[in-house]
Design a protein around this motif. Structure first.
Motif, PDB file in Angstrom:
ATOM      1  N   LEU A 104       5.958   9.601   3.660  1.00  0.00           N
ATOM      2  CA  LEU A 104       4.946   9.770   2.617  1.00  0.00           C
ATOM      3  C   LEU A 104       3.817  10.677   3.097  1.00  0.00           C
ATOM      4  N   TYR A 105       3.476  10.553   4.369  1.00  0.00           N
ATOM      5  CA  TYR A 105       2.453  11.434   4.949  1.00  0.00           C
ATOM      6  C   TYR A 105       2.874  12.900   4.831  1.00  0.00           C
ATOM      7  N   GLU A 106       4.151  13.180   5.054  1.00  0.00           N
ATOM      8  CA  GLU A 106       4.641  14.557   4.993  1.00  0.00           C
ATOM      9  C   GLU A 106       4.582  15.125   3.580  1.00  0.00           C
ATOM     10  N   SER A 134       0.825  -1.208   0.000  1.00  0.00           N
ATOM     11  CA  SER A 134       0.000   0.000   0.000  1.00  0.00           C
ATOM     12  C   SER A 134       0.858   1.257   0.000  1.00  0.00           C
ATOM     13  N   LEU A 135       1.985   1.218   0.698  1.00  0.00           N
ATOM     14  CA  LEU A 135       2.891   2.370   0.668  1.00  0.00           C
ATOM     15  C   LEU A 135       3.511   2.539  -0.711  1.00  0.00           C
ATOM     16  N   ASN A 136       3.830   1.422  -1.374  1.00  0.00           N
ATOM     17  CA  ASN A 136       4.331   1.513  -2.749  1.00  0.00           C
ATOM     18  C   ASN A 136       3.305   2.206  -3.643  1.00  0.00           C
ATOM     19  N   ASP A 137       2.048   1.783  -3.513  1.00  0.00           N
ATOM     20  CA  ASP A 137       0.983   2.369  -4.332  1.00  0.00           C
ATOM     21  C   ASP A 137       0.756   3.835  -3.975  1.00  0.00           C
ATOM     22  N   LYS A 179      -3.395  15.866   4.769  1.00  0.00           N
ATOM     23  CA  LYS A 179      -2.829  15.457   6.057  1.00  0.00           C
ATOM     24  C   LYS A 179      -3.911  15.451   7.127  1.00  0.00           C
ATOM     25  N   GLU A 180      -4.756  16.468   7.103  1.00  0.00           N
ATOM     26  CA  GLU A 180      -5.854  16.535   8.068  1.00  0.00           C
ATOM     27  C   GLU A 180      -6.805  15.356   7.881  1.00  0.00           C
ATOM     28  N   ALA A 181      -7.036  14.981   6.614  1.00  0.00           N
ATOM     29  CA  ALA A 181      -7.937  13.858   6.340  1.00  0.00           C
ATOM     30  C   ALA A 181      -7.383  12.547   6.885  1.00  0.00           C
ATOM     31  N   VAL A 182      -6.050  12.408   6.901  1.00  0.00           N
ATOM     32  CA  VAL A 182      -5.430  11.185   7.407  1.00  0.00           C
ATOM     33  C   VAL A 182      -5.555  11.087   8.919  1.00  0.00           C
ATOM     34  N   SER A 183      -5.294  12.179   9.607  1.00  0.00           N
ATOM     35  CA  SER A 183      -5.232  12.151  11.070  1.00  0.00           C
ATOM     36  C   SER A 183      -6.536  12.546  11.748  1.00  0.00           C
ATOM     37  N   GLU A 184      -7.471  13.097  10.998  1.00  0.00           N
ATOM     38  CA  GLU A 184      -8.679  13.661  11.581  1.00  0.00           C
ATOM     39  C   GLU A 184      -9.679  12.589  12.002  1.00  0.00           C
ATOM     40  N   ILE A 185     -10.339  12.826  13.143  1.00  0.00           N
ATOM     41  CA  ILE A 185     -11.509  12.050  13.533  1.00  0.00           C
ATOM     42  C   ILE A 185     -12.716  12.699  12.859  1.00  0.00           C
ATOM     43  N   TYR A 186     -13.455  11.922  12.078  1.00  0.00           N
ATOM     44  CA  TYR A 186     -14.606  12.469  11.371  1.00  0.00           C
ATOM     45  C   TYR A 186     -15.810  12.519  12.313  1.00  0.00           C
ATOM     46  N   TYR A 187     -16.108  13.700  12.818  1.00  0.00           N
ATOM     47  CA  TYR A 187     -17.265  13.821  13.699  1.00  0.00           C
ATOM     48  C   TYR A 187     -18.569  13.634  12.936  1.00  0.00           C
ATOM     49  N   LEU A 188     -18.517  13.797  11.618  1.00  0.00           N
ATOM     50  CA  LEU A 188     -19.703  13.538  10.804  1.00  0.00           C
ATOM     51  C   LEU A 188     -19.834  12.059  10.464  1.00  0.00           C
ATOM     52  N   GLY A 189     -18.775  11.293  10.701  1.00  0.00           N
ATOM     53  CA  GLY A 189     -18.822   9.848  10.514  1.00  0.00           C
ATOM     54  C   GLY A 189     -19.198   9.432   9.110  1.00  0.00           C
ATOM     55  N   PRO A 190     -20.070   8.420   8.980  1.00  0.00           N
ATOM     56  CA  PRO A 190     -20.415   7.888   7.653  1.00  0.00           C
ATOM     57  C   PRO A 190     -21.276   8.824   6.821  1.00  0.00           C
ATOM     58  N   GLU A 241      -6.320   9.457  -3.078  1.00  0.00           N
ATOM     59  CA  GLU A 241      -6.051   8.025  -3.091  1.00  0.00           C
ATOM     60  C   GLU A 241      -4.844   7.692  -2.210  1.00  0.00           C
ATOM     61  N   ALA A 242      -3.793   8.514  -2.321  1.00  0.00           N
ATOM     62  CA  ALA A 242      -2.603   8.293  -1.495  1.00  0.00           C
ATOM     63  C   ALA A 242      -2.947   8.404  -0.010  1.00  0.00           C
ATOM     64  N   ALA A 243      -3.752   9.402   0.342  1.00  0.00           N
ATOM     65  CA  ALA A 243      -4.125   9.603   1.745  1.00  0.00           C
ATOM     66  C   ALA A 243      -4.910   8.416   2.288  1.00  0.00           C
ATOM     67  N   GLU A 244      -5.784   7.837   1.466  1.00  0.00           N
ATOM     68  CA  GLU A 244      -6.581   6.690   1.905  1.00  0.00           C
ATOM     69  C   GLU A 244      -5.681   5.503   2.244  1.00  0.00           C
ATOM     70  N   LEU A 245      -4.669   5.260   1.426  1.00  0.00           N
ATOM     71  CA  LEU A 245      -3.756   4.144   1.668  1.00  0.00           C
ATOM     72  C   LEU A 245      -2.851   4.419   2.870  1.00  0.00           C
ATOM     73  N   ILE A 246      -2.329   5.636   2.952  1.00  0.00           N
ATOM     74  CA  ILE A 246      -1.435   5.985   4.063  1.00  0.00           C
ATOM     75  C   ILE A 246      -2.179   5.914   5.390  1.00  0.00           C
ATOM     76  N   ARG A 247      -3.437   6.351   5.410  1.00  0.00           N
ATOM     77  CA  ARG A 247      -4.233   6.293   6.639  1.00  0.00           C
ATOM     78  C   ARG A 247      -4.340   4.855   7.144  1.00  0.00           C
ATOM     79  N   ALA A 248      -4.606   3.917   6.236  1.00  0.00           N
ATOM     80  CA  ALA A 248      -4.765   2.515   6.639  1.00  0.00           C
ATOM     81  C   ALA A 248      -3.464   1.942   7.189  1.00  0.00           C
ATOM     82  N   VAL A 249      -2.337   2.292   6.566  1.00  0.00           N
ATOM     83  CA  VAL A 249      -1.046   1.769   7.024  1.00  0.00           C
ATOM     84  C   VAL A 249      -0.688   2.336   8.395  1.00  0.00           C
ATOM     85  N   LEU A 250      -0.942   3.619   8.601  1.00  0.00           N
ATOM     86  CA  LEU A 250      -0.590   4.255   9.875  1.00  0.00           C
ATOM     87  C   LEU A 250      -1.396   3.700  11.048  1.00  0.00           C
ATOM     88  N   LYS A 251      -2.536   3.083  10.776  1.00  0.00           N
ATOM     89  CA  LYS A 251      -3.287   2.445  11.854  1.00  0.00           C
ATOM     90  C   LYS A 251      -2.500   1.276  12.446  1.00  0.00           C
TER      91      LYS A 251
END
Length: 327
Positions: free
Chosen positions: A77-79, A41-44, A86-97, A56-66
């Protein structure tokens, strides 16, 4: 001794639901699979960044950082991501789904005009969800929001209906919950399939929009009710955040990033989706000690065999070489 028809029916239904749940529950991922998926996923993500496909990159990086929150390559890669991603990767979505998993992309005036009515219809349909529950169950739950609810319910069900965020399909869910207000001890394992996919695996006592279950599976801000007895039940919910998105959409404001006229789907291949699902499943169902064990056994996410992949729109089937001579 003869058994009554109701008892026989209940036993048959219980066995049927048990078999469905057994064959469809999420498989516990192997440690090496988690590591391979994270590395790939980091390669992609690296390739996506080079193509300026930051969502797309943020979605993959978010999953790996978990799984690898301190990994140097993942953080590097996050940097590289622009600030909003960056906010999308680390942010808690208060609006959820409620928030759409799409990327903002402006279209022409003609396309906006053509999509205006379909987008308003879809926004309206997003306001409501309703499903029929089949399987062993008993109890009632009602909520103004999930922070203000009363619940006494347990069930192992297959649910058919119209679920939140345009998911027409079914959900398998095993849950037990009892309490009042935000203090409702709950244990839940669920998986939705259909026109949209999501799943959950969590146990907790105090409800807040920061919980994982309210990031992707349930709407913390909705108002609804569910009830079940023996082998049949019903659940209905109104999603108030979607209601405000519908009102804003009348004036062409897309609050939840789900309008077709102003967004595009993430350009992720089925193989990348599979790896994302595996990483997210590991994050949900593995104990923190098991996650740490993965990092100890497989600490390296460096790119030893970097392979370029083709995004879906660039995957062109090659025909025979016209210059090849036959002998």
């Amino acid at each position: 001794m003869k058994t009554g028809p109701n008892i026989s029916y209940f036993a048959s239904a219980s066995a049927f639901i048990f078999l469905i749940a057994t064959f469809n529950c999420a498989t516990v991922p192997r440690y090496d699979e988690v590591h391979t998926s994270a590395k790939s996923s980091l390669n992609d993500a690296d390739v996506f960044l080079s193509q300026k496909k930051n969502a797309e990159a943020a979605e993959l990086i978010r999953a790996v950082l978990k799984i690898y929150p301190e990994n140097e390559r993942a953080k590097a890669l996050y940097e590289k991501l622009p600030p909003q991603y960056k906010e999308a990767v680390s942010e808690i979505y208060y609006l959820g789904p409620n928030r759409g998993k799409r990327e903002a992309e402006e279209s022409g005036l003609l396309a906006k005009f053509a999509w205006y009515l379909p987008d308003r219809i879809l926004d309206f349909l997003d306001i409501f969800s309703v499903n029929v529950k089949v399987g062993p169950q008993f109890g009632v739950s009602a909520w103004v929001t999930r922070g203000f609810q009363v619940s006494l319910y347990a069930g192992n069900t297959v649910q058919l209906g119209w679920f939140q965020k345009r998911n027409l399909g079914y959900t398998e869910e095993l849950s037990a919950e009892a309490g009042l207000g935000p203090i409702v001890p709950i244990s839940i394992s669920g998986r939705s399939m259909g026109t949209g996919n999501k799943d959950a695996y969590e146990s907790f006592v105090f409800h807040s929009p920061r919980k994982k279950i309210y990031q992707n599976y349930r709407d913390y801000w909705g108002t609804g009710v569910k009830a079940g007895a023996v082998v049949a039940g019903l659940e209905a919910e109104v999603h108030w955040v979607e209601f405000f998105d519908f009102l804003a959409g009348i004036f062409t404001f897309d609050v939840l990033d789900d309008d077709m006229a102003k967004t595009r789907p993430l350009n992720i291949t089925s193989e990348q989706e599979r790896k994302l699902y595996l990483l997210n499943t590991a994050d949900r169902i593995l104990h923190p000690a098991e996650i740490r064990e993965i990092r100890r056994e497989f600490p390296d996410l460096k790119d030893s065999e970097k392979k370029e992949f083709l995004s879906p729109e660039n995957q062109v089937e090659k025909g025979p070489d016209k210059n090849t001579k036959r002998r």
